[in-house]
Design a protein around this motif. Structure first.
Motif, PDB file in Angstrom:
ATOM      1  N   LEU A 178       0.833  -1.210   0.000  1.00 16.55           N
ATOM      2  CA  LEU A 178       0.000   0.000   0.000  1.00 16.55           C
ATOM      3  C   LEU A 178       0.865   1.256   0.000  1.00 16.55           C
ATOM      4  N   ILE A 179       1.938   1.237   0.784  1.00 21.98           N
ATOM      5  CA  ILE A 179       2.822   2.399   0.863  1.00 21.98           C
ATOM      6  C   ILE A 179       3.590   2.580  -0.439  1.00 21.98           C
ATOM      7  N   ALA A 180       4.008   1.486  -1.053  1.00 26.27           N
ATOM      8  CA  ALA A 180       4.692   1.576  -2.348  1.00 26.27           C
ATOM      9  C   ALA A 180       3.775   2.212  -3.404  1.00 26.27           C
ATOM     10  N   ARG A 181       2.507   1.811  -3.411  1.00 29.24           N
ATOM     11  CA  ARG A 181       1.553   2.387  -4.362  1.00 29.24           C
ATOM     12  C   ARG A 181       1.299   3.864  -4.064  1.00 29.24           C
ATOM     13  N   GLU A 182       1.299   4.223  -2.767  1.00 28.75           N
ATOM     14  CA  GLU A 182       1.095   5.614  -2.402  1.00 28.75           C
ATOM     15  C   GLU A 182       2.271   6.479  -2.861  1.00 28.75           C
ATOM     16  N   ILE A 183       3.485   5.947  -2.762  1.00 29.21           N
ATOM     17  CA  ILE A 183       4.666   6.672  -3.265  1.00 29.21           C
ATOM     18  C   ILE A 183       4.519   6.903  -4.765  1.00 29.21           C
ATOM     19  N   HIS A 184       4.057   5.883  -5.474  1.00 29.42           N
ATOM     20  CA  HIS A 184       3.849   6.028  -6.924  1.00 29.42           C
ATOM     21  C   HIS A 184       2.774   7.060  -7.228  1.00 29.42           C
ATOM     22  N   GLN A 185       1.656   7.009  -6.505  1.00 28.59           N
ATOM     23  CA  GLN A 185       0.542   7.922  -6.762  1.00 28.59           C
ATOM     24  C   GLN A 185       0.921   9.379  -6.520  1.00 28.59           C
ATOM     25  N   LYS A 186       1.839   9.618  -5.589  1.00 25.65           N
ATOM     26  CA  LYS A 186       2.240  10.987  -5.274  1.00 25.65           C
ATOM     27  C   LYS A 186       3.476  11.436  -6.055  1.00 25.65           C
ATOM     28  N   SER A 187       3.943  10.592  -6.968  1.00 27.16           N
ATOM     29  CA  SER A 187       5.100  10.939  -7.782  1.00 27.16           C
ATOM     30  C   SER A 187       4.644  11.533  -9.112  1.00 27.16           C
ATOM     31  N   ARG A 188       5.579  12.087  -9.851  1.00 26.20           N
ATOM     32  CA  ARG A 188       5.251  12.630 -11.176  1.00 26.20           C
ATOM     33  C   ARG A 188       4.984  11.518 -12.195  1.00 26.20           C
ATOM     34  N   PHE A 194       2.379   1.110 -12.632  1.00 24.18           N
ATOM     35  CA  PHE A 194       2.950   0.642 -11.372  1.00 24.18           C
ATOM     36  C   PHE A 194       3.015  -0.873 -11.495  1.00 24.18           C
ATOM     37  N   VAL A 195       4.220  -1.418 -11.519  1.00 23.55           N
ATOM     38  CA  VAL A 195       4.409  -2.854 -11.733  1.00 23.55           C
ATOM     39  C   VAL A 195       5.056  -3.454 -10.496  1.00 23.55           C
ATOM     40  N   ALA A 196       4.388  -4.433  -9.903  1.00 30.07           N
ATOM     41  CA  ALA A 196       4.894  -5.088  -8.696  1.00 30.07           C
ATOM     42  C   ALA A 196       5.272  -6.524  -8.999  1.00 30.07           C
ATOM     43  N   ILE A 197       6.362  -6.963  -8.389  1.00 29.64           N
ATOM     44  CA  ILE A 197       6.767  -8.363  -8.525  1.00 29.64           C
ATOM     45  C   ILE A 197       7.237  -8.851  -7.164  1.00 29.64           C
ATOM     46  N   ASN A 198       6.737 -10.008  -6.748  1.00 24.05           N
ATOM     47  CA  ASN A 198       7.112 -10.595  -5.471  1.00 24.05           C
ATOM     48  C   ASN A 198       8.261 -11.565  -5.694  1.00 24.05           C
ATOM     49  N   CYS A 199       9.432 -11.192  -5.230  1.00 24.80           N
ATOM     50  CA  CYS A 199      10.634 -11.990  -5.476  1.00 24.80           C
ATOM     51  C   CYS A 199      10.600 -13.336  -4.762  1.00 24.80           C
ATOM     52  N   ALA A 200       9.710 -13.476  -3.767  1.00 24.49           N
ATOM     53  CA  ALA A 200       9.636 -14.734  -3.016  1.00 24.49           C
ATOM     54  C   ALA A 200       8.655 -15.719  -3.619  1.00 24.49           C
ATOM     55  N   SER A 201       7.766 -15.249  -4.485  1.00 24.49           N
ATOM     56  CA  SER A 201       6.696 -16.113  -4.984  1.00 24.49           C
ATOM     57  C   SER A 201       7.000 -16.748  -6.328  1.00 24.49           C
ATOM     58  N   ILE A 202       8.097 -16.338  -6.960  1.00 21.22           N
ATOM     59  CA  ILE A 202       8.442 -16.852  -8.295  1.00 21.22           C
ATOM     60  C   ILE A 202       9.662 -17.762  -8.172  1.00 21.22           C
ATOM     61  N   PRO A 203       9.615 -18.967  -8.734  1.00 18.84           N
ATOM     62  CA  PRO A 203      10.764 -19.878  -8.669  1.00 18.84           C
ATOM     63  C   PRO A 203      12.040 -19.211  -9.185  1.00 18.84           C
ATOM     64  N   GLU A 204      13.157 -19.607  -8.578  1.00 20.19           N
ATOM     65  CA  GLU A 204      14.437 -18.973  -8.908  1.00 20.19           C
ATOM     66  C   GLU A 204      14.765 -19.042 -10.396  1.00 20.19           C
ATOM     67  N   ASN A 205      14.456 -20.165 -11.040  1.00 18.62           N
ATOM     68  CA  ASN A 205      14.819 -20.324 -12.452  1.00 18.62           C
ATOM     69  C   ASN A 205      13.928 -19.495 -13.380  1.00 18.62           C
ATOM     70  N   LEU A 206      12.826 -18.933 -12.870  1.00 18.35           N
ATOM     71  CA  LEU A 206      11.931 -18.125 -13.698  1.00 18.35           C
ATOM     72  C   LEU A 206      12.030 -16.628 -13.382  1.00 18.35           C
ATOM     73  N   LEU A 207      12.604 -16.291 -12.240  1.00 15.93           N
ATOM     74  CA  LEU A 207      12.599 -14.901 -11.795  1.00 15.93           C
ATOM     75  C   LEU A 207      13.363 -13.987 -12.739  1.00 15.93           C
ATOM     76  N   GLU A 208      14.492 -14.453 -13.261  1.00 15.26           N
ATOM     77  CA  GLU A 208      15.287 -13.607 -14.156  1.00 15.26           C
ATOM     78  C   GLU A 208      14.508 -13.262 -15.425  1.00 15.26           C
ATOM     79  N   SER A 209      13.862 -14.254 -16.023  1.00 17.77           N
ATOM     80  CA  SER A 209      13.097 -13.989 -17.247  1.00 17.77           C
ATOM     81  C   SER A 209      11.870 -13.143 -16.948  1.00 17.77           C
ATOM     82  N   GLU A 210      11.277 -13.274 -15.733  1.00 14.22           N
ATOM     83  CA  GLU A 210      10.149 -12.425 -15.347  1.00 14.22           C
ATOM     84  C   GLU A 210      10.576 -10.970 -15.241  1.00 14.22           C
ATOM     85  N   LEU A 211      11.756 -10.733 -14.690  1.00 16.63           N
ATOM     86  CA  LEU A 211      12.247  -9.368 -14.508  1.00 16.63           C
ATOM     87  C   LEU A 211      12.759  -8.762 -15.809  1.00 16.63           C
ATOM     88  N   PHE A 212      13.590  -9.505 -16.522  1.00 14.40           N
ATOM     89  CA  PHE A 212      14.303  -8.928 -17.672  1.00 14.40           C
ATOM     90  C   PHE A 212      13.687  -9.305 -19.019  1.00 14.40           C
TER      91      PHE A 212
END
Length: 437
Positions: A178-188, A194-212
């Motif tokens: 919620l606070i991360a979204r509020e920072i985005h909403q109050k930014s230019r 606003f794109v969120a990714i949970n680094c703990a919920s994605i298997p290690e072998n898929l996280l790199e391709s999800e990010l990049f």
């Protein structure tokens, strides 16, 4: 202790009131000039004002002028005017000018104390109502008026317009997303993604391709070129939640991206520039992880340009009922039911619970209670909380005594047990310190 300003030129009455009003931190003033000076310095919520002040002690002109200036400087101040016996006209005039109450001499200690206590009570109620009104008008989803959450709100307002990478530290369920979204909403960048990714919920072998992202044919199943989360956030904000769970090998690639603001898709060779704001969050102790070599030190310092510590709900005790009422209103709309609030026992249970699951646990309890309740008043049984909680003591005197003892204890430790230095540090005399301890 609450500050009480006593404007009185009679030394005998000053001594009388000093002993009578020992529950308050009494400040004395003998004329208009010193009264206004003390008002500016101490900002007391309540003032007792003798209308017969020098140089016109036989009349009320100087006292009424002092009353007007006090209220012009602080309209919320509760002024109790003290008049001579049978001086009804000046007492009524003072009330017309905005005085909270009046009292006629001779002074009866118990009667005056009751009037002063009532004035402080009214002041505290008005302050609380003002806070609630401000909260309702505030354009933010972050609910609360406790000092710690107000500091978080202040930091959000300051960091949102900047491009600094922000790290949110807090237990699970404290509202980091919620606070991360509020920072985005109050930014230019609030009109961008606003794109969120949970680094703990994605298997290690898929996280790199999800990010990049990845190029077509980069690995089995890569049938088309796919941009990653970082590219999708271009122009907006990328929220890396639970960054403490990011695999160690991937941390180096994230660090390089944060420094250069370019990405290379998996299987690609082209560098793609990306303009985004970064917000990270974790419930882990990254400093300990750095020492244990499970989190890169250079990445830690890169993502912690600004650190916002989000307090757990147990440290925001004054916010629990505000949040509970807000959540109950939401449940009422969702369930098409009407609720009048919580029983006294339920409110005490809500305040006494330690909330290990923080706001998420509170939300679940309120939702469950709203579904299970057969009445308009939520009971402690509806909440499913242990009703063997300690009875809460809201006595101002008890609260003040606890706060004083805690302050004295901390000051003594800070001054290494030196009584004179401790008294000076606290702004009191040695005899007062002995009495307080």
């Amino acid at each position: 202790m609450e500050k009480l300003l006593v404007v009185e030129d009679d030394i005998g009455i000053q001594k009388q009131l000093k002993w009578t009003l020992d529950d308050y931190d009494v400040v004395f003033a003998g004329d208009k000039s010193s009264a206004i000076s003390s008002l500016r310095r101490f900002t007391p919520k309540v003032v007792t004002l003798d209308l017969g002040l020098p140089p016109d002690a036989e009349n009320a002109s100087e006292g009424l002028a002092t009353l007007q200036e006090i209220l012009s400087l602080d309209p919320s101040c509760k002024v109790i005017v003290i008049t001579g016996n049978e001086d009804n006209l000046n007492a009524l005039e003072a009330i017309k000018l905005g005085a909270h109450d009046f009292y006629q001499k001779p002074i009866n200690d118990e009667e005056l104390t009751v009037i002063i206590n009532r004035a402080f009570f009214v002041s505290s109620i008005e302050t609380e109502n003002a806070k609630r009104e401000a909260l309702e008008c505030e354009d933010t989803p972050i609910i609360g008026t406790s000092p710690k959450i107000m500091r978080v709100k202040s930091m959000i307002d300051k960091v949102a317009p900047t491009e600094l990478t922000t790290l949110l530290l807090g237990e699970s369920g404290t509202g980091k997303d919620l606070i991360a979204r509020e920072i985005h909403q109050k930014s230019r960048r609030n009109t961008k993604p606003f794109v969120a990714i949970n680094c703990a919920s994605i298997p290690e072998n898929l996280l790199e391709s999800e990010l990049f992202g990845y190029e077509k044919g980069a690995f089995t199943g890569a049938q088309k070129t796919t941009p990653g989360k970082i590219e999708c956030a271009n122009g907006g904000t990328l929220f890396l939640d639970e960054i403490g769970d990011m695999p160690y090998p991937l941390q180096a690639k994230i660090l390089r991206f944060l420094q250069d603001k370019v990405v290379e898709r998996v299987g690609g060779r082209t560098q793609i520039p990306v303009d985004i704001k970064i917000v990270c969050a974790t419930n882990q102790n990254l400093r300990e992880m750095v020492l244990e070599k499970t989190f890169r030190e250079d990445l830690f310092y890169r993502i912690s340009e600004i650190v916002i510590d989000i307090p757990p709900l147990r440290e925001r005790n004054e916010d629990v009922l505000i949040l509970s009422r807000m959540l109950l209103n939401q449940c009422a709309d969702m369930l098409s039911k009407k609720f009048t609030g919580f029983s006294d026992e339920a409110m005490a249970a809500l305040m006494a619970h330690s909330w290990p699951g923080n706001i998420r646990e509170l939300q679940n309890k309120i939702r469950s209670a709203a579904v299970m309740s057969d009445t308009k008043l939520i009971s402690v049984m509806d909440l499913g909380l242990d009703d063997t909680h300690d009875e809460l003591d809201f006595s101002l005197k008890v609260t003040r005594e606890k706060a004083e003892k805690e302050a004295v204890s901390k000051a003594l430790a800070y001054c290494d047990g030196n009584v004179s230095n401790t008294a000076k540090y606290l702004g009191i005399t040695r005899p007062t310190l002995y009495h307080a301890s």
